[in-house]
Design a protein around this motif. Sequence first.
Motif, short mmCIF file in Angstrom:
data_model
loop_
_atom_site.label_atom_id
_atom_site.label_comp_id
_atom_site.label_asym_id
_atom_site.label_seq_id
_atom_site.Cartn_x
_atom_site.Cartn_y
_atom_site.Cartn_z
N TYR A 1 32.95 12.58 17.10
CA TYR A 1 32.99 11.55 16.06
C TYR A 1 33.62 10.28 16.62
O TYR A 1 34.69 10.32 17.23
N ASN A 2 32.95 9.15 16.43
CA ASN A 2 33.47 7.86 16.84
C ASN A 2 34.06 7.15 15.63
O ASN A 2 33.35 6.52 14.86
N GLY A 3 35.36 7.27 15.47
CA GLY A 3 36.03 6.63 14.35
C GLY A 3 36.59 5.26 14.72
O GLY A 3 37.41 4.71 13.97
N GLY A 4 36.15 4.72 15.86
CA GLY A 4 36.61 3.41 16.28
C GLY A 4 35.85 2.27 15.62
O GLY A 4 34.97 2.49 14.78
N GLU A 5 36.16 1.04 16.03
CA GLU A 5 35.55 -0.15 15.42
C GLU A 5 34.32 -0.63 16.17
O GLU A 5 33.57 -1.46 15.65
N HIS A 6 34.10 -0.12 17.40
CA HIS A 6 33.02 -0.64 18.23
C HIS A 6 32.05 0.46 18.65
O HIS A 6 32.42 1.64 18.73
N PRO A 7 30.81 0.09 18.96
CA PRO A 7 29.86 1.06 19.48
C PRO A 7 30.27 1.54 20.88
O PRO A 7 30.99 0.84 21.61
N LEU A 8 29.77 2.71 21.25
CA LEU A 8 30.04 3.29 22.57
C LEU A 8 28.72 3.52 23.29
O LEU A 8 27.70 3.82 22.66
N VAL A 9 28.76 3.41 24.62
CA VAL A 9 27.57 3.70 25.43
C VAL A 9 27.90 4.83 26.39
O VAL A 9 28.99 4.89 26.96
N VAL A 10 26.94 5.73 26.56
CA VAL A 10 27.09 6.90 27.43
C VAL A 10 26.57 6.58 28.82
O VAL A 10 25.54 5.93 28.98
N ALA A 11 27.30 7.05 29.85
CA ALA A 11 26.82 6.97 31.23
C ALA A 11 27.06 8.31 31.90
O ALA A 11 28.11 8.94 31.70
N ILE A 12 26.07 8.77 32.66
CA ILE A 12 26.20 9.99 33.45
C ILE A 12 25.93 9.62 34.90
O ILE A 12 24.82 9.21 35.24
N ASP A 13 26.96 9.74 35.73
CA ASP A 13 26.88 9.29 37.11
C ASP A 13 26.50 7.80 37.10
O ASP A 13 27.22 6.99 36.54
N THR A 14 25.37 7.44 37.67
CA THR A 14 24.97 6.02 37.72
C THR A 14 23.96 5.65 36.64
O THR A 14 23.50 4.51 36.58
N THR A 15 23.61 6.61 35.78
CA THR A 15 22.63 6.36 34.73
C THR A 15 23.32 5.95 33.43
O THR A 15 24.13 6.71 32.89
#
Length: 262
Positions: free
Chosen positions: A44-58
């Motif tokens: 759950y993202n209860g923060g104020e900003h969006p998050l982006v996922v990265a796996i290794d260099t992707t």
Amino acid sequence: MKNLLTKTFFLPIVLLIGIPFFFSACNKDAVEVERAMHILINGYNGGEHPLVVAIDTTVFDHKEGKFIIQPQSNIHFTTAFSYKAPKKRLVTLTDTVTKKVVYSAELPENTIKVNFNYLYFDGKVQQVVPPAADPNVNKLGFYIYDKSVDFPIDISLQKINATSGDVRKEYIAKNVPPGTWVYVDYLPLKDFDKNEDLRSATVNFTKANTDEWAFANDETKSKLGAEGFFFPKLNDKGKVQPYFIAPNVPNQTFSRLFFYLD
């Protein structure tokens, strides 16, 4: 005789020289074998900003924002990640506004599936520390996140017989306080131990020892389809399955904090 000796020793020398090249080629092929890992991120993202996922260099910021984790929302990210040479690789969540990495974990080696949990609310990352598995029973955990609730809650499974109209109800947990993790032992219940049973069942949240709906006295917020919980089925034992319940968050019902395939 001289020519015979020369020919006699020439072949072994050629073979010896060729052997390292042969094994070098084999080792090179072994390193280049492609592998795949099923990665699941829950929470759950209860923060104020969006998050982006990265796996290794992707970095998963494409497909018109489909993979971006919005604030005040459930996290369910899944992908099949392919790789070749073993090395240290990280899974990260980055705040798209501040550019700060808010979560980082190393991918395990020699596995085909892995689950990561990121639970953020009340201004901090919350630790999820489930109990050890018990081979004789399953353990279900519940965290109820609702600031308006200051009373204990009963959690039950319920289904209605389509022919007779009879109601079948079994309690999963009773007197669950909000704002804390509660774990209960669970063995699949009669009439709720198969996929077809759960398709027609609901998980009900009521005020403890009453039939009043727990969340805003609203049935739609307090009753969820049972199939999506992936409860243990007949003969299942040894599973540990935590659930984060947040009924008043927009577009949020609950988050399963364990590995599952949907």
